[in-house]
Motif scaffolding. Sequence first.
Motif, PDB file in Angstrom:
ATOM      1  N   LYS A 127      45.791 -52.106 -27.084  1.00  0.00           N
ATOM      2  CA  LYS A 127      45.743 -50.797 -26.741  1.00  0.00           C
ATOM      3  C   LYS A 127      44.263 -50.467 -26.107  1.00  0.00           C
ATOM      4  N   ARG A 128      43.267 -51.223 -26.304  1.00  0.00           N
ATOM      5  CA  ARG A 128      41.934 -50.755 -25.759  1.00  0.00           C
ATOM      6  C   ARG A 128      42.067 -50.882 -24.156  1.00  0.00           C
ATOM      7  N   HIS A 129      41.718 -49.930 -23.552  1.00  0.00           N
ATOM      8  CA  HIS A 129      41.470 -49.998 -22.115  1.00  0.00           C
ATOM      9  C   HIS A 129      40.442 -49.016 -21.583  1.00  0.00           C
ATOM     10  N   SER A 130      39.672 -49.611 -20.632  1.00  0.00           N
ATOM     11  CA  SER A 130      38.556 -48.689 -20.250  1.00  0.00           C
ATOM     12  C   SER A 130      39.030 -47.357 -19.647  1.00  0.00           C
ATOM     13  N   VAL A 131      38.352 -46.197 -20.062  1.00  0.00           N
ATOM     14  CA  VAL A 131      38.612 -44.784 -19.653  1.00  0.00           C
ATOM     15  C   VAL A 131      37.349 -44.517 -18.993  1.00  0.00           C
ATOM     16  N   ARG A 132      37.576 -43.736 -17.778  1.00  0.00           N
ATOM     17  CA  ARG A 132      36.028 -43.360 -17.119  1.00  0.00           C
ATOM     18  C   ARG A 132      36.237 -41.720 -16.833  1.00  0.00           C
ATOM     19  N   ASP A 133      37.344 -41.160 -17.330  1.00  0.00           N
ATOM     20  CA  ASP A 133      37.679 -39.955 -17.128  1.00  0.00           C
ATOM     21  C   ASP A 133      38.191 -39.072 -18.200  1.00  0.00           C
ATOM     22  N   TYR A 148      24.252 -43.517 -11.935  1.00  0.00           N
ATOM     23  CA  TYR A 148      25.086 -42.138 -11.652  1.00  0.00           C
ATOM     24  C   TYR A 148      26.602 -42.416 -11.779  1.00  0.00           C
ATOM     25  N   GLN A 149      26.915 -42.874 -13.172  1.00  0.00           N
ATOM     26  CA  GLN A 149      28.152 -42.982 -13.615  1.00  0.00           C
ATOM     27  C   GLN A 149      28.613 -41.540 -14.334  1.00  0.00           C
ATOM     28  N   GLU A 150      29.301 -40.670 -13.495  1.00  0.00           N
ATOM     29  CA  GLU A 150      29.273 -39.309 -13.841  1.00  0.00           C
ATOM     30  C   GLU A 150      29.710 -39.095 -15.442  1.00  0.00           C
ATOM     31  N   VAL A 204      34.413 -46.340 -22.594  1.00  0.00           N
ATOM     32  CA  VAL A 204      34.170 -47.516 -21.609  1.00  0.00           C
ATOM     33  C   VAL A 204      32.796 -47.939 -22.165  1.00  0.00           C
ATOM     34  N   TRP A 205      32.792 -49.281 -21.804  1.00  0.00           N
ATOM     35  CA  TRP A 205      31.346 -50.008 -22.131  1.00  0.00           C
ATOM     36  C   TRP A 205      30.606 -49.960 -20.822  1.00  0.00           C
ATOM     37  N   VAL A 206      29.560 -49.481 -20.860  1.00  0.00           N
ATOM     38  CA  VAL A 206      28.457 -49.370 -19.911  1.00  0.00           C
ATOM     39  C   VAL A 206      27.423 -50.289 -19.863  1.00  0.00           C
ATOM     40  N   GLY A 207      27.324 -51.252 -18.946  1.00  0.00           N
ATOM     41  CA  GLY A 207      26.394 -52.196 -18.858  1.00  0.00           C
ATOM     42  C   GLY A 207      25.451 -51.968 -17.608  1.00  0.00           C
ATOM     43  N   ALA A 208      25.988 -51.304 -16.716  1.00  0.00           N
ATOM     44  CA  ALA A 208      25.094 -50.974 -15.540  1.00  0.00           C
ATOM     45  C   ALA A 208      24.163 -49.966 -15.785  1.00  0.00           C
ATOM     46  N   PHE A 209      23.101 -50.431 -16.255  1.00  0.00           N
ATOM     47  CA  PHE A 209      22.093 -49.181 -16.556  1.00  0.00           C
ATOM     48  C   PHE A 209      20.610 -50.079 -16.303  1.00  0.00           C
ATOM     49  N   SER A 258      45.913 -50.067 -17.618  1.00  0.00           N
ATOM     50  CA  SER A 258      45.574 -51.242 -18.270  1.00  0.00           C
ATOM     51  C   SER A 258      45.177 -52.406 -17.028  1.00  0.00           C
ATOM     52  N   THR A 259      44.420 -53.279 -17.473  1.00  0.00           N
ATOM     53  CA  THR A 259      43.933 -54.505 -16.351  1.00  0.00           C
ATOM     54  C   THR A 259      44.787 -55.621 -16.794  1.00  0.00           C
ATOM     55  N   THR A 260      44.505 -56.604 -15.862  1.00  0.00           N
ATOM     56  CA  THR A 260      45.069 -57.931 -16.220  1.00  0.00           C
ATOM     57  C   THR A 260      44.002 -58.948 -16.559  1.00  0.00           C
ATOM     58  N   ARG A 261      44.243 -60.028 -16.917  1.00  0.00           N
ATOM     59  CA  ARG A 261      43.316 -61.009 -17.427  1.00  0.00           C
ATOM     60  C   ARG A 261      43.751 -62.111 -16.409  1.00  0.00           C
ATOM     61  N   ARG A 262      42.513 -63.200 -16.386  1.00  0.00           N
ATOM     62  CA  ARG A 262      42.760 -64.470 -15.778  1.00  0.00           C
ATOM     63  C   ARG A 262      43.609 -65.427 -16.636  1.00  0.00           C
TER      64      ARG A 262
HETATM   65  C1  FMN Z   1      29.007 -56.219 -20.338  1.00  0.00           C
HETATM   66  C2  FMN Z   1      29.816 -55.200 -19.671  1.00  0.00           C
HETATM   67  C3  FMN Z   1      29.450 -54.226 -18.660  1.00  0.00           C
HETATM   68  C4  FMN Z   1      30.285 -53.089 -18.028  1.00  0.00           C
HETATM   69  N1  FMN Z   1      29.811 -52.399 -17.410  1.00  0.00           N
HETATM   70  C5  FMN Z   1      30.449 -51.173 -17.050  1.00  0.00           C
HETATM   71  C6  FMN Z   1      29.843 -50.227 -16.278  1.00  0.00           C
HETATM   72  O1  FMN Z   1      28.685 -50.186 -16.164  1.00  0.00           O
HETATM   73  N2  FMN Z   1      30.761 -49.137 -15.838  1.00  0.00           N
HETATM   74  C7  FMN Z   1      32.104 -49.258 -16.040  1.00  0.00           C
HETATM   75  O2  FMN Z   1      32.778 -48.274 -15.639  1.00  0.00           O
HETATM   76  N3  FMN Z   1      32.570 -50.344 -16.801  1.00  0.00           N
HETATM   77  C8  FMN Z   1      31.844 -51.191 -17.413  1.00  0.00           C
HETATM   78  N4  FMN Z   1      32.495 -52.042 -17.999  1.00  0.00           N
HETATM   79  C9  FMN Z   1      34.011 -52.036 -18.388  1.00  0.00           C
HETATM   80  C10 FMN Z   1      34.516 -53.276 -17.496  1.00  0.00           C
HETATM   81  O3  FMN Z   1      34.774 -52.825 -16.212  1.00  0.00           O
HETATM   82  C11 FMN Z   1      35.980 -53.396 -18.139  1.00  0.00           C
HETATM   83  O4  FMN Z   1      36.101 -53.588 -19.587  1.00  0.00           O
HETATM   84  C12 FMN Z   1      37.179 -54.513 -17.317  1.00  0.00           C
HETATM   85  O5  FMN Z   1      37.205 -54.135 -16.016  1.00  0.00           O
HETATM   86  C13 FMN Z   1      38.294 -54.696 -18.098  1.00  0.00           C
HETATM   87  O6  FMN Z   1      39.056 -53.413 -18.308  1.00  0.00           O
HETATM   88  P1  FMN Z   1      39.377 -53.115 -19.672  1.00  0.00           P
HETATM   89  O7  FMN Z   1      38.393 -52.752 -20.239  1.00  0.00           O
HETATM   90  O8  FMN Z   1      40.291 -51.639 -19.400  1.00  0.00           O
HETATM   91  O9  FMN Z   1      40.267 -54.152 -19.992  1.00  0.00           O
HETATM   92  C14 FMN Z   1      31.839 -53.328 -18.655  1.00  0.00           C
HETATM   93  C15 FMN Z   1      32.148 -54.192 -19.545  1.00  0.00           C
HETATM   94  C16 FMN Z   1      31.402 -55.165 -20.190  1.00  0.00           C
HETATM   95  C17 FMN Z   1      31.935 -55.963 -21.076  1.00  0.00           C
END
Ligand code: FMN
Length: 171
Positions: free
Chosen positions: A9-15, A65-67, A121-126, A158-162
């Motif tokens: 159930k864990r999926h990235s949410v940005r809104d 600028y990830q709002e 959502v995990w933010v790594g782009a900083f 949801s996203t897919t995986r390799r």
């Molecule tokens: C190391 C890392 C850095 C990430 N950086 C960003 C980010 O800066 N912005 C963002 O929107 N998502 C970021 N993500 C989230 C990924 O885009 C996301 O986990 C991936 O697309 C798979 O989607 P899911 O989390 O819904 O399964 C990051 C994830 C990881 C693990």
Amino acid sequence: MEFYDVVQKRHSVRDFSDKPVEAIKIKNIINAAMRAPSAGNLQAYKIYLVHSQETREALLPATDYQEFIVNVPLVLVFVADHMISESKYGARGFELYSVQDATIAATYAQLAATAEGVSSVWVGAFDPLEVSRILHLMGYQVPVAILAIGYPNGPIKSTTRRPIKDMVKEI
Ligand SMILES: Cc1cc2nc3c(=O)[nH]c(=O)nc-3n(C[C@H](O)[C@H](O)[C@H](O)COP(=O)(O)O)c2cc1C
């Protein structure tokens, strides 16, 4: 929630909606993070819980600028402490273990958020130097991951995986 349900159930949410994350859920998320394994059980990291609106606004350019970083109810910054790991493990502790400790803690926190029924959502782009400046970090502290956590503002995708054959090599 059962563990594999959490994983599915864990999926990235940005809104995110502006509904705050309940204090008990924040506490549970932090406690779960702190249960993560760490090298020598040193827990060579610190979690910055960013309440200040001024700090979030400063983080906006530092996070590409990830709002959502400005409006999301909960921002956690996981900061590796090189000095703690280095004191016991030398160069390997400095370069690797503290970063791994902080990363694993962030992973636990993200799964705990899902278990609590909140999205993230995990933010790594900083820019690590900019984030360090904004959080007044010491030279031995390095931000490794930011988690934005809150309630979603719409449907969750949801996203897919390799394929597994690309990911696992049996030897
Ligand atoms: C190391 C890392 C850095 C990430 N950086 C960003 C980010 O800066 N912005 C963002 O929107 N998502 C970021 N993500 C989230 C990924 O885009 C996301 O986990 C991936 O697309 C798979 O989607 P899911 O989390 O819904 O399964 C990051 C994830 C990881 C693990």
